[in-house]
Design an enzyme around this catalytic site. Sequence first.
Site, PDB file in Angstrom:
ATOM      1  CG  ASP A 164      -2.133   0.916   1.050  1.00 18.89           C
ATOM      2  OD1 ASP A 164      -2.399   1.352  -0.091  1.00 18.89           O
ATOM      3  OD2 ASP A 164      -2.796   1.209   2.060  1.00 18.89           O
ATOM      4  CG  ASN A 211      -7.850  -2.353  -5.191  1.00 17.29           C
ATOM      5  OD1 ASN A 211      -6.945  -3.127  -4.906  1.00 17.29           O
ATOM      6  ND2 ASN A 211      -8.134  -1.307  -4.418  1.00 17.29           N
TER       7      ASN A 211
HETATM    8  C1  IPE Z   1      -5.742  -2.727  -0.117  1.00 15.57           C
HETATM    9  O1  IPE Z   1      -5.312  -1.427  -0.375  1.00 15.57           O
HETATM   10  C2  IPE Z   1      -5.690  -3.546  -1.360  1.00 15.57           C
HETATM   11  C3  IPE Z   1      -4.355  -3.786  -1.887  1.00 15.57           C
HETATM   12  C4  IPE Z   1      -3.236  -3.414  -1.343  1.00 15.57           C
HETATM   13  C5  IPE Z   1      -4.300  -4.530  -3.107  1.00 15.57           C
HETATM   14  P1  IPE Z   1      -6.354  -0.250  -0.666  1.00 15.57           P
HETATM   15  O2  IPE Z   1      -5.528   0.986  -0.805  1.00 15.57           O
HETATM   16  O3  IPE Z   1      -7.228  -0.623  -1.787  1.00 15.57           O
HETATM   17  O4  IPE Z   1      -7.209  -0.269   0.665  1.00 15.57           O
HETATM   18  P2  IPE Z   1      -8.086   0.857   1.371  1.00 15.57           P
HETATM   19  O5  IPE Z   1      -9.113   1.308   0.371  1.00 15.57           O
HETATM   20  O6  IPE Z   1      -7.174   1.975   1.768  1.00 15.57           O
HETATM   21  O7  IPE Z   1      -8.680   0.160   2.557  1.00 15.57           O
HETATM   22  C1  IPE Z   2      -1.417   0.013  -3.440  1.00 13.45           C
HETATM   23  O1  IPE Z   2      -1.248   1.382  -3.559  1.00 13.45           O
HETATM   24  C2  IPE Z   2      -1.624  -0.685  -4.749  1.00 13.45           C
HETATM   25  C3  IPE Z   2      -2.995  -1.123  -4.993  1.00 13.45           C
HETATM   26  C4  IPE Z   2      -3.998  -1.069  -4.151  1.00 13.45           C
HETATM   27  C5  IPE Z   2      -3.300  -1.664  -6.302  1.00 13.45           C
HETATM   28  P1  IPE Z   2      -2.482   2.358  -3.611  1.00 13.45           P
HETATM   29  O2  IPE Z   2      -2.878   2.529  -5.039  1.00 13.45           O
HETATM   30  O3  IPE Z   2      -3.576   1.932  -2.726  1.00 13.45           O
HETATM   31  O4  IPE Z   2      -1.821   3.696  -3.082  1.00 13.45           O
HETATM   32  P2  IPE Z   2      -2.462   4.741  -2.082  1.00 13.45           P
HETATM   33  O5  IPE Z   2      -2.931   3.982  -0.888  1.00 13.45           O
HETATM   34  O6  IPE Z   2      -3.566   5.413  -2.812  1.00 13.45           O
HETATM   35  O7  IPE Z   2      -1.324   5.667  -1.748  1.00 13.45           O
HETATM   36 MG    MG Z   3      -4.092   2.320  -0.784  1.00 18.20          MG
END
Ligand code: IPE
Ligand code: IPE
Ligand code: MG
Length: 242
Positions: free
Chosen positions: A17, A66
């Site tokens: 994340d 996602n």
């Molecule tokens: C969780 O991260 C899913 C993955 C890392 C693939 P998100 O960024 O989607 O989660 P939330 O929305 O902050 O809970």
């Molecule tokens: C994690 O990074 C990757 C996926 C969930 C696919 P994010 O895309 O959630 O990045 P932030 O949390 O918005 O910074």
């Molecule tokens: Mg995220």
Amino acid sequence: MDYQNLKIPRHVGIIVDGNGRWAEERGRKRSYGHQKGSENLERLSRYILTKTGVEILSVYVFSTENFKRSVEEVDYLMGLFTKKFKNDAKKYKRENIKIVFSGRREPLKEEVLKTMDEITEMTKNNTGGILNFCLNYGGHAEIVDATLKIYHDLESGKIDHLDEEIFSKYLYHDLPPIDFLIRTSGEYRISNFMLWQASYAEFYFPKTYFPDFDEKEFDHAILEYTARDRRFGGIDYEKTNH
Ligand code: IPE
Ligand code: IPE
Ligand code: MG
């Protein structure tokens, strides 16, 4: 770091994340963060599975939720996965790492599924560690999918009862429980990851965004893990008054 004589988790989970915020802080598009995150994941996963004694690494790279993101971002991520699986297959094969996937195939596109199947096939006989990509994965979806298969097998008489051990065998993969769960970026939640498998996991929440979560950061995480006292609901009466 010297991993010998350390208490090493057998199965590590990483909720990848902070890619988007990493890029935004640099005035770049989110996609740039995903690109850097994917490069980091490839290097870090090989380090974890070949240098530390960890046997299984489950990485959360795309949740069922996602798909709520923009078409542009979802398409970018799917294209990135396809490219990385195609490019990195040989590297993982050489390193003796077996790649598996957890998640629903629907509604992933044919071209993504094809590279997933190819890398799975290419590495299926590898014995040097398992890298489990959780892609279009949801903990709720996994439990529902397992339940549907169990219902079917109970109906047809293939099994005649159910317990925790049997239930585990119906999950996407019959893997040991997660011992150590890392979520980068300073968010303190599980976001539907491995709800069954993480029931007794130790949690670790570094502030670092995933593109910067490197080998050194992982070493630090492991040191933290070695200091944890895992009790699984029991009590060590030799260490306490009663
Ligand atoms: C969780 O991260 C899913 C993955 C890392 C693939 P998100 O960024 O989607 O989660 P939330 O929305 O902050 O809970
Ligand atoms: C994690 O990074 C990757 C996926 C969930 C696919 P994010 O895309 O959630 O990045 P932030 O949390 O918005 O910074
Ligand atoms: Mg995220």
